[in-house]
Scaffold this motif. Structure first.
Motif, PDB file in Angstrom:
ATOM      1  N   TYR A  59      34.465  38.694  46.058  1.00 37.14           N
ATOM      2  CA  TYR A  59      34.763  39.206  44.721  1.00 37.14           C
ATOM      3  C   TYR A  59      34.918  38.097  43.689  1.00 37.14           C
ATOM      4  O   TYR A  59      34.797  38.345  42.485  1.00 37.14           O
ATOM      5  CB  TYR A  59      35.957  40.161  44.762  1.00 37.14           C
ATOM      6  N   LEU A  63      32.806  38.601  40.498  1.00 35.66           N
ATOM      7  CA  LEU A  63      33.438  38.469  39.187  1.00 35.66           C
ATOM      8  C   LEU A  63      32.490  37.817  38.174  1.00 35.66           C
ATOM      9  O   LEU A  63      32.399  38.233  37.017  1.00 35.66           O
ATOM     10  CB  LEU A  63      34.733  37.657  39.334  1.00 35.66           C
ATOM     11  N   ALA A  82      39.868  33.811  35.125  1.00 37.93           N
ATOM     12  CA  ALA A  82      39.952  35.026  35.945  1.00 37.93           C
ATOM     13  C   ALA A  82      39.869  34.692  37.434  1.00 37.93           C
ATOM     14  O   ALA A  82      40.582  35.279  38.258  1.00 37.93           O
ATOM     15  CB  ALA A  82      38.839  35.996  35.550  1.00 37.93           C
ATOM     16  N   THR A  83      38.994  33.754  37.771  1.00 40.86           N
ATOM     17  CA  THR A  83      38.854  33.351  39.177  1.00 40.86           C
ATOM     18  C   THR A  83      40.138  32.743  39.708  1.00 40.86           C
ATOM     19  O   THR A  83      40.571  33.051  40.829  1.00 40.86           O
ATOM     20  CB  THR A  83      37.693  32.351  39.321  1.00 40.86           C
ATOM     21  N   LEU A  86      42.677  35.419  40.391  1.00 40.28           N
ATOM     22  CA  LEU A  86      42.400  36.145  41.629  1.00 40.28           C
ATOM     23  C   LEU A  86      42.791  35.316  42.846  1.00 40.28           C
ATOM     24  O   LEU A  86      43.407  35.820  43.797  1.00 40.28           O
ATOM     25  CB  LEU A  86      40.920  36.520  41.680  1.00 40.28           C
ATOM     26  N   LYS A 101      38.662  44.364  44.998  1.00 38.26           N
ATOM     27  CA  LYS A 101      37.715  44.752  43.947  1.00 38.26           C
ATOM     28  C   LYS A 101      38.445  45.142  42.658  1.00 38.26           C
ATOM     29  O   LYS A 101      38.123  44.642  41.575  1.00 38.26           O
ATOM     30  CB  LYS A 101      36.863  45.932  44.413  1.00 38.26           C
ATOM     31  N   MET A 104      40.187  42.260  41.038  1.00 34.72           N
ATOM     32  CA  MET A 104      39.214  41.412  40.344  1.00 34.72           C
ATOM     33  C   MET A 104      39.055  41.861  38.898  1.00 34.72           C
ATOM     34  O   MET A 104      39.075  41.046  37.963  1.00 34.72           O
ATOM     35  CB  MET A 104      37.872  41.463  41.049  1.00 34.72           C
ATOM     36  N   TYR A 105      38.903  43.172  38.700  1.00 37.43           N
ATOM     37  CA  TYR A 105      38.764  43.685  37.338  1.00 37.43           C
ATOM     38  C   TYR A 105      40.022  43.423  36.516  1.00 37.43           C
ATOM     39  O   TYR A 105      39.955  43.097  35.328  1.00 37.43           O
ATOM     40  CB  TYR A 105      38.476  45.190  37.369  1.00 37.43           C
ATOM     41  N   CYS A 107      42.156  40.925  36.911  1.00 39.98           N
ATOM     42  CA  CYS A 107      42.172  39.494  36.585  1.00 39.98           C
ATOM     43  C   CYS A 107      41.216  39.192  35.435  1.00 39.98           C
ATOM     44  O   CYS A 107      41.539  38.410  34.522  1.00 39.98           O
ATOM     45  CB  CYS A 107      41.781  38.668  37.809  1.00 39.98           C
ATOM     46  N   LEU A 108      40.058  39.807  35.459  1.00 36.90           N
ATOM     47  CA  LEU A 108      39.068  39.568  34.413  1.00 36.90           C
ATOM     48  C   LEU A 108      39.547  40.127  33.080  1.00 36.90           C
ATOM     49  O   LEU A 108      39.389  39.486  32.031  1.00 36.90           O
ATOM     50  CB  LEU A 108      37.738  40.193  34.824  1.00 36.90           C
TER      51      LEU A 108
END
Length: 300
Positions: A59, A63, A82-83, A86, A101, A104-105, A107-108
């Motif tokens: 992910y 991302l 964002a990475t 995560l 998953k 991930m969204y 964090c972004l």
């Protein structure tokens, strides 16, 4: 300044073994907290430590794909931040408890805010498959605070992209080199690969950026020894220059060990399926679909 930042103080770790122990402790603590019996484990085998790491890495790669689907595409600082969110989150939490998953969204979405990349909710959801939009909206709403708390409210991330720019400007001014545009492309590619590795949790951003330049120069058969030894090493004793060179070699080795492609979508789906039993067990205990219930009823 990075030297006094929370990034430097709390989120640069001493070794890969330390990272592994944090992840193992998170996994063990979770399994103990939900009182999983041996019979349950036999019927629903939890992911092993290596599988958990591979799922998170999948992910991390995904991302970047989501960020590039935004209109306009998210810049690299958003992707880098964002990475790191995560990676940091799953140092202290297990994929058995939280959907990688959906996190991930989250964090972004948080990184877009922090890095001032302004997207409306509709623009953000354009990058989300239609069948996932409702779940993503609800999960982000319920878990953004959980993410911020897990990050200890340390939201500022120092990415290697700014020092990379600074090094190229400095090299151009002090000791110009040939093939700089080609070296830059290799360096950018290396930094993308860095995100798939644990290097951002082990090494400071400026050294990662310098490693990218050294690798690019070596690939193009261009020497940057003068810059390393006579510019960066000016006034330093030889042992410090040697220590810097050794650190750059370790960064390169750490990144080389990471698979830039990761596991396939099919394997990731299978691993996620094995997590679902445990996530549903958490949900039954906490009364939330994903094991955590936020307090806000507001829209994202």
């Amino acid at each position: 300044m990075f030297a006094t930042s929370t990034h430097r103080r709390y989120w640069i770790f001493g070794s890969a073994d330390e990272l592994l122990k944090l992840r193992q402790d998170a996994r063990t603590t979770f399994l103990q907290s939900v009182a999983v019996t041996d019979e349950e484990k036999a019927a629903n085998p939890p992911l092993g430590m290596d599988e958990e790491c591979k799922l998170v890495q999948h992910y991390v790669i995904r991302l970047r794909e989501v960020a590039s689907a935004f209109q306009p595409p998210a810049p690299w600082p958003v992707v880098g931040t964002a990475t790191l969110y995560l990676k940091r989150f799953f140092l202290h939490a297990s994929p058995l408890e939280h959907s990688v998953k959906l996190m991930m969204y989250t964090c972004l979405y948080l990184a877009c805010k922090v890095e001032e990349f302004n997207l409306s909710v509709d623009q953000f959801l354009l990058a989300v498959p239609a069948e996932e939009k409702a779940d993503v909206r609800q999960f982000v709403l319920q878990n953004e605070l959980l993410l911020v708390q897990s990050l200890q409210f340390h939201l500022t991330v120092h990415n290697p992209y700014r020092p990379l720019e600074g090094f190229f400007v400095d090299i151009k001014a002090r000791c110009p080199i040939s093939k700089s545009s080609k070296i830059r492309r290799i360096a950018d590619s290396f930094l993308a690969h860095v995100l798939s590795s644990d290097a951002p949790l082990l090494y400071i951003p400026s050294q990662i950026a310098l490693c990218a330049i050294v690798l690019g120069a070596r690939t193009m058969k261009v020497s940057v020894d003068i810059y390393l030894k006579e510019v960066l090493g000016s006034g330093q004793d030889e042992s410090k220059v040697a220590a810097l060179e050794a650190s750059l070699q370790r960064i390169e080795s750490t990144v080389a060990m990471a698979d830039p492609n990761g596991i396939s979508k099919e394997v990731a789906t299978e691993l996620e399926g094995r997590c679902r039993y445990y996530q549903e067990k958490v949900a039954s205990l906490h009364g939330s679909k994903w094991g955590y219930s936020g307090d806000s009823d507001d829209e994202i």
